[in-house]
Scaffold this motif. Structure first.
Motif, short mmCIF file in Angstrom:
data_model
loop_
_atom_site.label_atom_id
_atom_site.label_comp_id
_atom_site.label_asym_id
_atom_site.label_seq_id
_atom_site.Cartn_x
_atom_site.Cartn_y
_atom_site.Cartn_z
N ALA A 287 5.94 -4.89 13.77
CA ALA A 287 4.59 -4.49 14.18
C ALA A 287 3.53 -5.35 13.50
N VAL A 288 3.72 -5.64 12.22
CA VAL A 288 2.76 -6.48 11.49
C VAL A 288 2.73 -7.89 12.07
N LEU A 289 3.89 -8.41 12.44
CA LEU A 289 3.96 -9.74 13.01
C LEU A 289 3.22 -9.84 14.35
N PHE B 269 -1.28 1.57 9.14
CA PHE B 269 -0.14 2.42 9.45
C PHE B 269 -0.26 3.02 10.85
N ALA B 270 -1.47 3.35 11.24
CA ALA B 270 -1.68 3.91 12.58
C ALA B 270 -1.30 2.88 13.65
N ALA C 291 4.60 7.18 12.71
CA ALA C 291 3.69 6.53 11.77
C ALA C 291 3.76 7.20 10.40
N ALA C 292 3.90 8.54 10.38
CA ALA C 292 3.99 9.27 9.11
C ALA C 292 5.25 8.88 8.35
N GLY D 192 -4.60 3.19 2.94
CA GLY D 192 -3.84 4.31 3.45
C GLY D 192 -2.80 4.86 2.50
N SER D 193 -2.76 4.37 1.26
CA SER D 193 -1.73 4.83 0.32
C SER D 193 -2.20 5.98 -0.57
#
Length: 221
Positions: free
Chosen positions: A24-26, A32-33, A66-67, A104-105
């Motif tokens: 997803a990051v790539l 995170f959402a 996502a959670a 988000g942490s």
């Protein structure tokens, strides 16, 4: 790399969660959402290649939510992730050390995870570690860089303009350094301010900073 979760209650494998998040990051996800949205809309063949959990007799692949992704990544060792995904500093000319709080942490009374990372001049992360809650970046500087052969120039912000850091880089790692100097180092800042800067030449200028906010500390010749 160890799975940080308890044995009971696991619905998705640790590796599949990491692969989904990395994929997803790539593709451009930056939260995170966004990672969760990418996972939820990923095609079945993609989820199968990433090892997502299969359910029902139809072998339908179910992506982690996502959670779930948030919990796993926040619990995973950031240094371990960097060791798996990090770049080799060999061949790099510069290495920047900087710390950031992970978006988000933070959860309730638990503060956000603060990470200290080393990044090459090309923007590739070499390694990172989580700064313990009862300390700060200064105490983690040596541990972050100790495993690496640093035939580079290491740069860092004013927080790391410390004698111990300079000695560690020059005497132990045989590296060069360029530290930002601000007024938290009053004597050094005053000494540098008296130098004939108008006679100095440089290949790079940045006019966005205050004129007294940056002065290079002495570097190893």
């Amino acid at each position: 790399m160890a799975d940080p979760r308890h044995r009971r209650g696991k619905r998705h494998s640790f590796v599949s969660v990491l692969l989904v998040a990395c994929s997803a990051v790539l593709t451009g996800a930056r939260s995170f959402a966004a990672i969760g949205q990418w996972a939820a809309s990923a095609p079945q063949d993609t989820l199968a290649r990433l090892g997502a959990r299969a359910t029902t007799v139809l072998n339908v692949r179910i992506a982690p939510s996502a959670a779930t992704i948030r919990r796993v990544l926040n619990a995973a060792c950031p240094g371990g992730l960097a060791d798996l995904l990090g770049s080799d500093p060999a061949g790099a000319d510069t290495l920047a050390v900087d710390g950031k709080s992970a978006r988000g942490s933070r959860h309730g009374e638990i503060p956000a995870a603060h990470l200290l990372a080393a990044i090459t001049g090309a923007g590739l992360t070499v390694t990172q570690l989580r700064v313990p809650g009862k300390t700060n970046e200064i105490t983690c500087f040596d541990a972050l860089l100790a495993p690496y052969d640093l035939t580079v120039t290491v740069s860092a912000d004013a927080l790391h303009c410390q004698r111990d850091h300079a000695r560690f880089l020059v005497e132990e790692k045989k590296a060069h350094y360029a530290f930002t100097v601000k007024r938290n180092q009053k004597n050094l800042h005053r000494q540098l301010a008296t130098l004939p800067w108008e006679k100095a030449s440089a290949k790079f200028y940045d006019r966005t900073m205050p004129t007294d906010a940056w002065r290079p500390a002495s570097c190893r010749p």
